[in-house]
Design a protein around this motif. Structure first.
Motif, PDB file in Angstrom:
ATOM      1  N   GLN A 129       6.421  66.222  -7.792  1.00 27.67           N
ATOM      2  CA  GLN A 129       6.896  66.571  -9.131  1.00 27.67           C
ATOM      3  C   GLN A 129       5.914  66.087 -10.198  1.00 27.67           C
ATOM      4  OE1 GLN A 129      10.891  64.893  -8.812  1.00 27.67           O
ATOM      5  NE2 GLN A 129      11.746  66.947  -8.965  1.00 27.67           N
ATOM      6  N   ASP A 130       5.318  64.907  -9.990  1.00 26.11           N
ATOM      7  CA  ASP A 130       4.307  64.418 -10.930  1.00 26.11           C
ATOM      8  C   ASP A 130       3.103  65.352 -10.966  1.00 26.11           C
ATOM      9  OD1 ASP A 130       5.924  62.244 -11.423  1.00 26.11           O
ATOM     10  OD2 ASP A 130       4.746  60.839 -10.220  1.00 26.11           O
ATOM     11  N   VAL A 131       2.683  65.837  -9.789  1.00 15.59           N
ATOM     12  CA  VAL A 131       1.558  66.780  -9.723  1.00 15.59           C
ATOM     13  C   VAL A 131       1.909  68.060 -10.475  1.00 15.59           C
ATOM     14  CG1 VAL A 131       0.193  68.258  -8.190  1.00 15.59           C
ATOM     15  CG2 VAL A 131       0.605  65.877  -7.562  1.00 15.59           C
ATOM     16  N   LEU A 132       3.112  68.589 -10.232  1.00 14.46           N
ATOM     17  CA  LEU A 132       3.532  69.822 -10.893  1.00 14.46           C
ATOM     18  C   LEU A 132       3.630  69.642 -12.404  1.00 14.46           C
ATOM     19  CD1 LEU A 132       6.269  70.994  -8.386  1.00 14.46           C
ATOM     20  CD2 LEU A 132       3.990  71.966  -8.697  1.00 14.46           C
ATOM     21  N   PHE A 133       4.155  68.500 -12.833  1.00 14.34           N
ATOM     22  CA  PHE A 133       4.278  68.220 -14.256  1.00 14.34           C
ATOM     23  C   PHE A 133       2.900  68.202 -14.915  1.00 14.34           C
ATOM     24  CE2 PHE A 133       4.459  65.234 -17.816  1.00 14.34           C
ATOM     25  CZ  PHE A 133       5.506  65.762 -18.549  1.00 14.34           C
ATOM     26  N   GLU A 134       1.985  67.442 -14.342  1.00 15.66           N
ATOM     27  CA  GLU A 134       0.635  67.360 -14.918  1.00 15.66           C
ATOM     28  C   GLU A 134      -0.088  68.701 -14.802  1.00 15.66           C
ATOM     29  OE1 GLU A 134      -0.530  65.117 -16.809  1.00 15.66           O
ATOM     30  OE2 GLU A 134       0.777  63.435 -16.374  1.00 15.66           O
ATOM     31  N   GLY A 135       0.108  69.388 -13.675  1.00 20.57           N
ATOM     32  CA  GLY A 135      -0.529  70.689 -13.490  1.00 20.57           C
ATOM     33  C   GLY A 135      -0.052  71.708 -14.509  1.00 20.57           C
ATOM     34  N   THR A 136       1.244  71.749 -14.750  1.00 20.57           N
ATOM     35  CA  THR A 136       1.798  72.673 -15.741  1.00 20.57           C
ATOM     36  C   THR A 136       1.282  72.331 -17.125  1.00 20.57           C
ATOM     37  OG1 THR A 136       3.778  72.992 -14.399  1.00 20.57           O
ATOM     38  CG2 THR A 136       3.951  73.561 -16.728  1.00 20.57           C
ATOM     39  N   SER A 137       1.246  71.064 -17.437  1.00 26.37           N
ATOM     40  CA  SER A 137       0.732  70.635 -18.742  1.00 26.37           C
ATOM     41  C   SER A 137      -0.741  70.996 -18.887  1.00 26.37           C
ATOM     42  CB  SER A 137       0.924  69.127 -18.906  1.00 26.37           C
ATOM     43  OG  SER A 137       2.281  68.800 -18.819  1.00 26.37           O
TER      44      SER A 137
END
Length: 167
Positions: A129-137
């Protein structure tokens, strides 16, 4: 959702009437949404997805429409929004995720998972989820910095996936 509309208006120097026109409602309804008295409707969310190119707004609307299953965008007050900062953060998050991923067995049937293994899976999911959050940002930052639209990127991705016969 009130903050989403207000921050969208501020980012793009729009009036409540401008947003109301985009979302096919009247100005007073936008005012009530911003004050938290009314929710965004499904029709308004669809209009937002079809009528705006603001990546952060699109992502925030998707988050609302999926009741939290899409990843929200990063807060401008908390995160450094420069693309190089995102690059380093996402690299770090991917490394953390990969180390946790290697420590978990995904081949074991879920009903035979021990409590310890379940805790490891929870940690792995949190790291992803941290990867997805940073990736989306990071994607939103690049879209805004380079003047791209999510629609352009989706068309390019869809064409690539069709060539690979994945869709």
């Amino acid at each position: 959702m009130a903050n989403v509309i207000a921050s969208y208006r501020q980012r793009n120097n729009l009036t409540q009437q401008d947003v109301a026109n985009e979302l096919h409602v009247d100005k007073s309804y936008i005012s009530r949404v911003e004050s938290g008295q009314k929710p965004l409707t499904q029709m308004m969310c669809s209009a937002a997805l079809n009528n705006t190119t603001d990546a952060q707004m699109l992502n925030d609307v998707a988050y609302e429409m999926t009741e939290g299953y899409a990843q929200p965008t990063a807060s401008d007050r908390v995160y450094d929004g420069h693309r190089l900062a995102f690059m380093y953060r996402i690299e770090r998050e991917i490394e953390e995720f990969m180390s946790v991923l290697k420590a978990n067995r995904l081949d074991k049937h879920p009903e035979h998972t021990t409590d310890q293994e379940l805790e490891g899976l929870k940690l792995m999911i949190a790291e992803l989820q941290d990867v997805l959050f940073e990736g989306t940002s990071f994607v939103n930052c690049l879209i805004n910095d380079y003047g791209l639209t999510p629609q352009q990127l989706n068309a390019n991705r869809d064409a690539r996936l069709k060539m690979q016969r994945r869709i």
